[in-house]
Design a protein around this motif. Structure first.
Motif, PDB file in Angstrom:
ATOM      1  N   ILE A  65       0.852  -1.191   0.000  1.00  0.00           N
ATOM      2  CA  ILE A  65       0.000   0.000   0.000  1.00  0.00           C
ATOM      3  C   ILE A  65       0.886   1.238   0.000  1.00  0.00           C
ATOM      4  CG2 ILE A  65      -1.662   1.331   1.360  1.00  0.00           C
ATOM      5  CD1 ILE A  65      -2.868  -1.308   2.293  1.00  0.00           C
ATOM      6  N   THR A  66       0.521   2.210  -0.832  1.00  0.00           N
ATOM      7  CA  THR A  66       1.308   3.443  -0.942  1.00  0.00           C
ATOM      8  C   THR A  66       0.512   4.701  -0.613  1.00  0.00           C
ATOM      9  OG1 THR A  66       0.796   3.614  -3.312  1.00  0.00           O
ATOM     10  CG2 THR A  66       2.808   2.411  -2.693  1.00  0.00           C
ATOM     11  N   GLY A  67      -0.771   4.555  -0.294  1.00  0.00           N
ATOM     12  CA  GLY A  67      -1.539   5.740   0.061  1.00  0.00           C
ATOM     13  C   GLY A  67      -3.026   5.466   0.167  1.00  0.00           C
ATOM     14  N   PHE A  68      -3.746   6.483   0.646  1.00  0.00           N
ATOM     15  CA  PHE A  68      -5.189   6.377   0.853  1.00  0.00           C
ATOM     16  C   PHE A  68      -5.841   7.692   0.443  1.00  0.00           C
ATOM     17  CE2 PHE A  68      -2.815   4.181   4.156  1.00  0.00           C
ATOM     18  CZ  PHE A  68      -3.301   2.887   4.072  1.00  0.00           C
ATOM     19  N   VAL A  69      -6.973   7.599  -0.244  1.00  0.00           N
ATOM     20  CA  VAL A  69      -7.733   8.788  -0.628  1.00  0.00           C
ATOM     21  C   VAL A  69      -9.178   8.594  -0.163  1.00  0.00           C
ATOM     22  CG1 VAL A  69      -8.509  10.265  -2.500  1.00  0.00           C
ATOM     23  CG2 VAL A  69      -6.240   9.220  -2.599  1.00  0.00           C
ATOM     24  N   PRO A  70      -9.653   9.403   0.792  1.00  0.00           N
ATOM     25  CA  PRO A  70     -10.994   9.206   1.350  1.00  0.00           C
ATOM     26  C   PRO A  70     -12.071   9.846   0.488  1.00  0.00           C
ATOM     27  CG  PRO A  70      -9.915  11.021   2.458  1.00  0.00           C
ATOM     28  CD  PRO A  70      -8.914  10.477   1.463  1.00  0.00           C
ATOM     29  N   SER A  71     -13.281   9.331   0.622  1.00  0.00           N
ATOM     30  CA  SER A  71     -14.451   9.906  -0.034  1.00  0.00           C
ATOM     31  C   SER A  71     -15.619   9.846   0.949  1.00  0.00           C
ATOM     32  CB  SER A  71     -14.790   9.140  -1.317  1.00  0.00           C
ATOM     33  OG  SER A  71     -15.972   9.652  -1.914  1.00  0.00           O
ATOM     34  N   ALA A  72     -15.903  10.976   1.602  1.00  0.00           N
ATOM     35  CA  ALA A  72     -16.968  11.026   2.604  1.00  0.00           C
ATOM     36  C   ALA A  72     -17.329  12.484   2.875  1.00  0.00           C
ATOM     37  CB  ALA A  72     -16.538  10.344   3.898  1.00  0.00           C
ATOM     38  N   ARG A  73     -18.462  12.674   3.541  1.00  0.00           N
ATOM     39  CA  ARG A  73     -18.935  14.011   3.916  1.00  0.00           C
ATOM     40  C   ARG A  73     -19.027  14.107   5.432  1.00  0.00           C
ATOM     41  NH1 ARG A  73     -24.527  14.132   0.863  1.00  0.00           N
ATOM     42  NH2 ARG A  73     -24.931  15.530   2.628  1.00  0.00           N
ATOM     43  N   LYS A  74     -18.494  15.212   5.995  1.00  0.00           N
ATOM     44  CA  LYS A  74     -18.473  15.319   7.448  1.00  0.00           C
ATOM     45  C   LYS A  74     -19.852  15.564   8.046  1.00  0.00           C
ATOM     46  CE  LYS A  74     -17.457  20.270   8.040  1.00  0.00           C
ATOM     47  NZ  LYS A  74     -16.528  21.241   8.661  1.00  0.00           N
ATOM     48  N   ASP A  75     -20.834  15.976   7.236  1.00  0.00           N
ATOM     49  CA  ASP A  75     -22.183  16.126   7.786  1.00  0.00           C
ATOM     50  C   ASP A  75     -22.870  14.769   7.950  1.00  0.00           C
ATOM     51  OD1 ASP A  75     -22.170  16.008   4.948  1.00  0.00           O
ATOM     52  OD2 ASP A  75     -24.238  16.695   4.892  1.00  0.00           O
ATOM     53  N   LEU A  76     -22.354  13.733   7.286  1.00  0.00           N
ATOM     54  CA  LEU A  76     -22.897  12.382   7.423  1.00  0.00           C
ATOM     55  C   LEU A  76     -22.008  11.484   8.275  1.00  0.00           C
ATOM     56  CD1 LEU A  76     -23.961  11.579   3.730  1.00  0.00           C
ATOM     57  CD2 LEU A  76     -25.394  12.493   5.567  1.00  0.00           C
ATOM     58  N   ASP A 141       9.746   5.665  -1.453  1.00  0.00           N
ATOM     59  CA  ASP A 141      10.435   4.411  -1.146  1.00  0.00           C
ATOM     60  C   ASP A 141       9.753   3.599  -0.048  1.00  0.00           C
ATOM     61  OD1 ASP A 141      10.984   6.212   0.867  1.00  0.00           O
ATOM     62  OD2 ASP A 141      13.131   5.754   0.992  1.00  0.00           O
ATOM     63  N   VAL A 142       8.499   3.929   0.278  1.00  0.00           N
ATOM     64  CA  VAL A 142       7.799   3.311   1.402  1.00  0.00           C
ATOM     65  C   VAL A 142       6.541   2.595   0.922  1.00  0.00           C
ATOM     66  CG1 VAL A 142       6.576   3.748   3.573  1.00  0.00           C
ATOM     67  CG2 VAL A 142       8.668   5.024   3.027  1.00  0.00           C
ATOM     68  N   GLY A 143       6.296   1.404   1.455  1.00  0.00           N
ATOM     69  CA  GLY A 143       5.052   0.681   1.202  1.00  0.00           C
ATOM     70  C   GLY A 143       4.628  -0.073   2.440  1.00  0.00           C
ATOM     71  N   LEU A 144       3.334  -0.231   2.624  1.00  0.00           N
ATOM     72  CA  LEU A 144       2.810  -0.996   3.758  1.00  0.00           C
ATOM     73  C   LEU A 144       2.452  -2.387   3.243  1.00  0.00           C
ATOM     74  CD1 LEU A 144       0.367   0.314   6.449  1.00  0.00           C
ATOM     75  CD2 LEU A 144       0.266  -2.031   5.643  1.00  0.00           C
ATOM     76  N   LYS A 186       9.093  -2.546  -1.820  1.00  0.00           N
ATOM     77  CA  LYS A 186       9.675  -1.270  -1.411  1.00  0.00           C
ATOM     78  C   LYS A 186      10.787  -1.535  -0.399  1.00  0.00           C
ATOM     79  CE  LYS A 186       6.806   1.636  -3.540  1.00  0.00           C
ATOM     80  NZ  LYS A 186       7.223   2.763  -4.402  1.00  0.00           N
ATOM     81  N   PRO A 187      11.827  -0.698  -0.383  1.00  0.00           N
ATOM     82  CA  PRO A 187      12.926  -0.923   0.562  1.00  0.00           C
ATOM     83  C   PRO A 187      12.556  -0.634   2.013  1.00  0.00           C
ATOM     84  CG  PRO A 187      13.292   1.088  -0.690  1.00  0.00           C
ATOM     85  CD  PRO A 187      12.120   0.402  -1.326  1.00  0.00           C
TER      86      PRO A 187
END
Length: 363
Positions: A65-76, A141-144, A186-187
Motif C-alpha cells: 500500500i502506498t496511500g489512501f484517498v478518502p471519499s466522505a462528507r463530514k455532515d454524514l 520508497d515506502v510501502g505498507l 519497497k525498501p
C-alpha cells in the motif's frame, strides 16, 4: 517520460498538493488502486448514530500500500477507519459483508460480532479520516505490506455515521477509501503504532489525558507521520519520545478541531526497541455541567495518537522480515486509564513541555 513523472509524484507528496491531483497522477502513471466503500447503506442511526463495517480479502500475493484517498462528507460521517486484520472476517446472519462494529450503536438488522475484525487475533489501524481531512500518500520508497507473508489478510472499512439526511434511498451511501498500491517491493516497510486513553472529564474542568508506550520488536523505527484524534472536547493532541524522565522530543502536535489527517513528524527521528513514547490530549469541558466519559459516540470522548513509521527491509523477503521481528511494532497499541489513576506526573516524569498543554490554535 515515466521516470520524470514518478519524480513528479514525489514532489507532490512533499508539497502536499490537493489529493485529487495526487490520485489522478498516481492512478494513471505511478500505482494501482482499489476502492473499499460502504455497499450503498441506509444507516438507521440507533441512539442517533451508527458504526458499520464492511471488508475485502487481500489477494494471495504480496502487495504494498502506498496511500489512501478518502471519499466522505463530514455532515454524514464522524470518522472512517481502514483496519488490517489477520484473518478473513467471519460474520453470521444479517446482510452479507456488512456488520455492526460499534457496541451500543448497532442496528437490529445486522449481526453484531463485537469487533471490527471478527475472527482475528491481530489488527492494525492503517488509515483514519475525520472532519474532512485529506488523504495520505507515502514517500516514494515506502510501502505498507499486506497479503502473502504478512499479518494483514483482510481489510475492513469502519464508518461512524452521525446522520442519514440527504442519503438517497435509491442508491444509499458509498462513503469509503481508495487504497493506492503497487506490486513492486519497497525498501522500507510502513507500520502504525498507536496510543490511547480511557478516562473521564468532570464537569467544568479542563484536563489532560496521558499515555505511555514501550516500543516492541527488534528493528529501529523512523517515524514519518502522525494523526491525533479526539471528539469535540479536544483542544490539543501531542506525541513525544521520552529518552529520560526529564527529556522530551516532539513527535508532532495537532489541533483536533481542524481536519484530522496524517501530518509529517518533525525532523529526522529514530526510535529503538525499548524506547518510551508518550501522548497527551488536552480536553476542555469547562462549559458543561455534565461529566464526559470515553466512548464511541460523538458526544463522548476519545484520545488517540497514531504514529506511522518505516523499517528498513532492504534485501529481505517479507517472510524473513516477519521472522526477524522487523515488523513487530506494527499494530502495537498502548492504552492507559485517565486521571486520577494515571498521569505523566504520577509516573515520575519531569520537565514536561509547555507545548503539551497549550493548544495549537488558541481560539
Amino acid at each position: 517520460n515515466p521516470r520524470s513523472l514518478k519524480k513528479y509524484c514525489k514532489v507532490i507528496w512533499k508539497m502536499k498538493t490537493t489529493v485529487h491531483l495526487i490520485i489522478l497522477i498516481n492512478a494513471v502513471l505511478c500505482v494501482e488502486e482499489f476502492p473499499i466503500y460502504m455497499p450503498g447503506v441506509l444507516p438507521s442511526l440507533p441512539n442517533l448514530e451508527s458504526y458499520l463495517c464492511t471488508g475485502v480479502a487481500v489477494p494471495v500475493h504480496s502487495l504494498y500500500i502506498t496511500g489512501f484517498v478518502p471519499s466522505a462528507r463530514k455532515d454524514l460521517v464522524h470518522h472512517m477507519m481502514l483496519i488490517g486484520c489477520d484473518a478473513p472476517v467471519s460474520v453470521a446472519g444479517g446482510q452479507p459483508n456488512l456488520w455492526n462494529c460499534g457496541g451500543t450503536l448497532g442496528e437490529d438488522s445486522l449481526s453484531s460480532p463485537g469487533t471490527s475484525c471478527p475472527g482475528s487475533n491481530y489488527s492494525q489501524t492503517l488509515f483514519m479520516w475525520s472532519l474532512e481531512g485529506e488523504g495520505f500518500i507515502f514517500p516514494e520508497d515506502v510501502g505498507l505490506p499486506v497479503g502473502l507473508n504478512t499479518r494483514i489478510q483482510h481489510l475492513v472499512l469502519q464508518v461512524h455515521y452521525i446522520s442519514n439526511a440527504g442519503i438517497s434511498r435509491d442508491t444509499g451511501d458509498w462513503s469509503g477509501v481508495n487504497v493506492l498500491y503497487t506490486k513492486e517491493p519497497k525498501p522500507k516497510a510502513a507500520g502504525v503504532l498507536s496510543m490511547h486513553v480511557q478516562g473521564k472529564v468532570p464537569p467544568r474542568t479542563r484536563m489532560t489525558w496521558d499515555s505511555l508506550c514501550q516500543v516492541e520488536g527488534t528493528a529501529e523505527l523512523e517515524p514519518f507521520a502522525f494523526l491525533g484524534h479526539t471528539h469535540s472536547h479536544g483542544r490539543l493532541v501531542s506525541g513525544w519520545k521520552i529518552p529520560r524522565a526529564d527529556e522530551w522530543i516532539s513527535l508532532g502536535r495537532s489541533n483536533p478541531r481542524a481536519p484530522q489527517q496524517f501530518l509529517p513528524t518533525p525532523g529526522n527521528l529514530t526510535i529503538k526497541p525499548g524506547d518510551i513514547l508518550g501522548s497527551r490530549c488536552v480536553l476542555d469541558n469547562t462549559d458543561s455541567d455534565t461529566e464526559v466519559v470515553q466512548g464511541l459516540t460523538s458526544h463522548m470522548e476519545m484520545c488517540d495518537f497514531f504514529l506511522y513509521f518505516t523499517v528498513d527491509i532492504t534485501g529481505l523477503q517479507l517472510a524473513q522480515a516477519e521472522q526477524q521481528g522487523k515488523l513487530s511494532a506494527a499494530g502495537q497499541q498502548c492504552t492507559n486509564p485517565g486521571p486520577p489513576a494515571f498521569s505523566w506526573e504520577k509516573f515520575g516524569l519531569r520537565n514536561i513541555p509547555r507545548e503539551s498543554v497549550y493548544a495549537v490554535d488558541p481560539k
